[in-house]
Write an enzyme that holds these catalytic residues in place. Structure first.
Site, short mmCIF file in Angstrom:
data_model
loop_
_atom_site.label_atom_id
_atom_site.label_comp_id
_atom_site.label_asym_id
_atom_site.label_seq_id
_atom_site.Cartn_x
_atom_site.Cartn_y
_atom_site.Cartn_z
N SER A 160 0.83 -1.20 0.00
CA SER A 160 0.00 0.00 0.00
C SER A 160 0.86 1.24 0.00
O SER A 160 1.96 1.25 0.55
CB SER A 160 -0.86 -0.03 1.27
OG SER A 160 -1.44 1.22 1.51
N TYR A 207 -1.76 -0.65 10.91
CA TYR A 207 -2.02 -1.19 9.57
C TYR A 207 -0.84 -0.90 8.64
O TYR A 207 -0.35 -1.78 7.93
CB TYR A 207 -3.32 -0.61 8.99
CG TYR A 207 -3.49 -0.93 7.52
CD1 TYR A 207 -3.82 -2.22 7.12
CD2 TYR A 207 -3.25 0.03 6.53
CE1 TYR A 207 -3.93 -2.54 5.76
CE2 TYR A 207 -3.36 -0.28 5.19
CZ TYR A 207 -3.70 -1.57 4.80
OH TYR A 207 -3.80 -1.88 3.47
N LYS A 211 2.12 -3.59 6.66
CA LYS A 211 2.56 -3.64 5.26
C LYS A 211 4.07 -3.43 5.17
O LYS A 211 4.76 -4.04 4.37
CB LYS A 211 1.82 -2.59 4.43
CG LYS A 211 0.32 -2.85 4.31
CD LYS A 211 0.02 -4.15 3.57
CE LYS A 211 -1.47 -4.45 3.50
NZ LYS A 211 -1.80 -5.74 2.91
P1 NAD Z 1 -11.14 -6.55 0.97
O1 NAD Z 1 -11.36 -6.57 2.44
O2 NAD Z 1 -12.26 -6.16 0.10
O3 NAD Z 1 -10.59 -7.97 0.48
C1 NAD Z 1 -9.83 -8.82 1.30
C2 NAD Z 1 -10.44 -10.22 1.19
O4 NAD Z 1 -9.64 -11.11 1.98
C3 NAD Z 1 -11.86 -10.28 1.74
O5 NAD Z 1 -12.67 -10.97 0.81
C4 NAD Z 1 -11.73 -11.07 3.04
O6 NAD Z 1 -12.89 -11.84 3.28
C5 NAD Z 1 -10.50 -11.91 2.76
N1 NAD Z 1 -9.73 -12.30 3.95
C6 NAD Z 1 -9.27 -11.49 4.95
N2 NAD Z 1 -8.57 -12.22 5.84
C7 NAD Z 1 -8.60 -13.51 5.40
C8 NAD Z 1 -8.07 -14.73 5.88
N3 NAD Z 1 -7.39 -14.79 7.04
N4 NAD Z 1 -8.26 -15.87 5.16
C9 NAD Z 1 -8.96 -15.82 4.00
N5 NAD Z 1 -9.50 -14.70 3.49
C10 NAD Z 1 -9.32 -13.56 4.20
O7 NAD Z 1 -9.86 -5.62 0.72
P2 NAD Z 1 -9.34 -4.99 -0.66
O8 NAD Z 1 -9.69 -3.56 -0.68
O9 NAD Z 1 -9.71 -5.86 -1.79
O10 NAD Z 1 -7.76 -5.07 -0.37
C11 NAD Z 1 -7.01 -6.20 -0.76
C12 NAD Z 1 -5.58 -6.03 -0.27
O11 NAD Z 1 -5.05 -4.81 -0.76
C13 NAD Z 1 -5.43 -5.97 1.24
O12 NAD Z 1 -4.23 -6.63 1.57
C14 NAD Z 1 -5.30 -4.49 1.54
O13 NAD Z 1 -4.56 -4.26 2.71
C15 NAD Z 1 -4.54 -4.02 0.30
N6 NAD Z 1 -4.77 -2.59 -0.04
C16 NAD Z 1 -6.04 -2.13 -0.25
C17 NAD Z 1 -6.25 -0.80 -0.58
C18 NAD Z 1 -7.63 -0.23 -0.79
O14 NAD Z 1 -7.78 0.99 -0.79
N7 NAD Z 1 -8.65 -1.05 -1.00
C19 NAD Z 1 -5.15 0.06 -0.74
C20 NAD Z 1 -3.86 -0.46 -0.53
C21 NAD Z 1 -3.69 -1.80 -0.18
C1 WQD Z 2 -9.11 9.96 0.90
C2 WQD Z 2 -9.23 11.44 1.24
C3 WQD Z 2 -9.63 11.85 3.57
C4 WQD Z 2 -13.58 10.13 3.88
C5 WQD Z 2 -6.82 4.81 2.96
C6 WQD Z 2 -5.78 4.08 3.75
C7 WQD Z 2 -4.72 3.56 2.83
C8 WQD Z 2 -5.32 2.74 1.71
C9 WQD Z 2 -6.43 3.46 1.02
C10 WQD Z 2 -5.23 0.44 2.31
C11 WQD Z 2 -8.50 11.79 2.56
C12 WQD Z 2 -10.79 12.33 2.74
C13 WQD Z 2 -12.38 10.57 3.37
C14 WQD Z 2 -14.53 11.09 4.33
C15 WQD Z 2 -13.02 12.85 3.68
N1 WQD Z 2 -5.87 1.51 2.15
N2 WQD Z 2 -12.09 11.88 3.27
N3 WQD Z 2 -14.20 12.42 4.20
O1 WQD Z 2 -6.91 7.85 3.65
O2 WQD Z 2 -5.99 8.11 1.31
O3 WQD Z 2 -6.19 5.89 2.29
O4 WQD Z 2 -7.37 3.94 1.98
O5 WQD Z 2 -4.06 0.26 2.23
O6 WQD Z 2 -3.86 2.80 3.62
O7 WQD Z 2 -5.20 4.97 4.68
O8 WQD Z 2 -8.23 7.06 1.62
O9 WQD Z 2 -10.56 7.22 0.87
O10 WQD Z 2 -10.09 7.17 3.35
O11 WQD Z 2 -9.47 9.20 2.05
O12 WQD Z 2 -12.76 14.04 3.60
O13 WQD Z 2 -15.60 10.77 4.84
O14 WQD Z 2 -10.62 11.74 1.48
O15 WQD Z 2 -9.37 12.74 4.63
O16 WQD Z 2 -7.94 13.05 2.41
P1 WQD Z 2 -6.79 7.34 2.30
P2 WQD Z 2 -9.66 7.60 1.99
#
Ligand code: NAD
Ligand code: WQD
Length: 402
Positions: A160, A207, A211
């Protein structure tokens, strides 16, 4: 069915029914890969599987190509059943080495692993850090041990942009090579050691640290065994969904990310958007993020698998790649993107900054373009249009969830 698919190699996708995982599974199938999905449904629903099958069948019919295999196992990837599963998808073969010695080794039918499964709420990680370290770090270690046993070395990890921490605030596009962590200790006046405080590491939550630790573990593992090919993809802010409107983001928990919150305002689940901060050093005072279409993110995984394969036999590697658009969008511009497609005003309320937020976070896409041959195809307008299509078709809140 084997007739449809003479090549019965699988890509194992762990966490494959979640938001990014489900879109990646769909893209893999559209590209003709067989997919083995593992998910415990802790943050997803089984009907996602059904929708993936429908979309794949329709794609293959249109193209006149056979439908690849899609297997699903509902299990926790940390459970004992995971070992059994890997065993089932491996063949035990006899090999004779140079000295004529016979050995039995596993030849896996799993050609690569994409590991999405993790807990992902920044706020929740502060109150339940052990749960986060257990799933995101301890689980990863056990998984890597199992994969080594079965000779599966092509590994893609979900990292991330959060690992850049406070570096994002410098306002420059974030480059993979600029991330240097100095895991230091701070000794306070009473002589107590405070390890890994946010101010010291620049990382703002447990969190983010899961990562960071995961990346460090992967780097060490690759350095120790020349067979590993490991890629960590640092996603920026994935948004949007498949243009069909049949696949989107349907988490079990409360929405806290910007776009899911915005859609809830549009569907009437929330009265307004609270904008966190109006005093950032940006063009309109609201924070800047790099929103990237989830299908672009999904395609990044396929490029990474291929990148690993191309380099097989050339020694091990651990490489990180940003998956972002390279463009910054302010929170207000994001609001406008959805207003434009919905044809409606979104009420907002100005509130203070959210703890742990950074003012700006934008990717440099240079490395992914140059090495993976990957580049984003969609822009923020498309992200908003696809998301709104999903909300209208499936109805984020009215979707039948099983
Ligand atoms: P999500 O929660 O939608 O998907 C994760 C999936 O993994 C879910 O379906 C959940 O049921 C499953 N899961 C969790 N723990 C498990 C376990 N122990 N065994 C089996 N299944 C399990 O999340 P996402 O948004 O699709 O994110 C996927 C990955 O990307 C995560 O590692 C997250 O940290 C990373 N990530 C997400 C974002 C984002 O903004 N969505 C940004 C950066 C990184
Ligand atoms: C985006 C912008 C908020 C909600 C997070 C995690 C990051 C990654 C992605 C997993 C920010 C603003 C948001 C609201 C707002 N996930 N905001 N009102 O914070 O960039 O990233 O999700 O790895 O680790 O930290 O994403 O969508 O929460 O926020 O003003 O109700 O929107 O302050 O500036 P963020 P976000």
């Amino acid at each position: 069915n084997q007739e449809n698919c003479p090549n019965d190699e699988f890509i194992l996708v762990i966490g494959g029914l979640g938001y990014i995982g489900s879109h990646t599974v769909l893209e893999l199938l559209r590209e003709g890969h067989n997919v083995l999905v593992v998910d415990n449904l802790s943050n997803s629903y089984e009907n996602v599987m059904h929708n993936i099958r429908i979309l794949t069948a329709s794609h293959c019919k249109q193209k006149g190509v056979p439908v690849p295999l899609l297997h699903f196992h509902r299990l926790d990837y940390r459970s004992r059943s995971m070992r059994l599963l890997l065993e089932t998808y491996s063949n035990l073969v006899m090999e004779i080495d140079a000295s004529g010695q016979q050995t039995m080794t596993y030849r896996s039918r799993i050609a690569g692993v994409i590991h999405f499964a993790a807990h992902k709420s920044v706020v929740e990680s502060i109150t339940t850090p052990l749960q986060y370290y257990q799933n995101n770090v301890c689980g990863l270690v056990s998984l890597l041990q199992m994969l080594e046993k079965y000779g599966i070395y092509n590994f893609i990890f979900s990292s991330s942009a959060t690992v850049y921490g406070a570096k994002a605030n410098e306002g420059l596009p974030l480059r993979e090579q600029d991330l240097v962590h100095h895991p230091e200790q701070h000794i306070d006046q009473a002589g107590h050691s405070i390890a890994l405080q946010p101010s010291v590491t620049g990382l703002s939550s447990p969190y983010a640290r899961t990562k960071y630790f995961a990346e460090a573990i992967l780097a060490d593992v690759a350095a120790a065994n020349p067979a590993w090919r490991i890629v960590a993809l640092r996603y920026f802010n994935p948004v949007g969904c498949d243009p069909s409107g049949f696949l989107g983001e349907s988490p079990r928990g409360e929405a806290t990310n910007l776009y899911p919150v915005l859609t809830q305002v549009l569907t009437g689940t929330r009265p307004r958007l609270d904008v966190f901060g109006s005093d950032w050093a940006t063009r309109d005072g609201t924070a800047i993020r790099d929103f990237i279409h989830v299908l672009d993110v999904a395609r990044g995984h396929i490029s990474a698998l291929a990148w690993n394969e191309r380099a097989e036999g050339q020694g091990s590697s651990f490489r990180t790649f940003n998956l972002g658009s390279g463009n910054g969008t302010t929170v207000l511009e994001a609001v406008q993107s959805l207003e434009a497609v919905a044809g409606r005003k979104i009420p907002i309320r100005w509130t203070g900054r959210r703890p742990g937020d950074v003012g700006s976070c934008v990717a440099s896409t240079e490395r992914a373009r140059a090495e993976l041959g990957w580049s984003p195809r969609e822009n923020i307008v498309q992200c908003a249009a696809d998301l709104w299509n999903f909300v209208r078709k499936a109805g984020l809140d009215s979707m039948i969830k099983v």
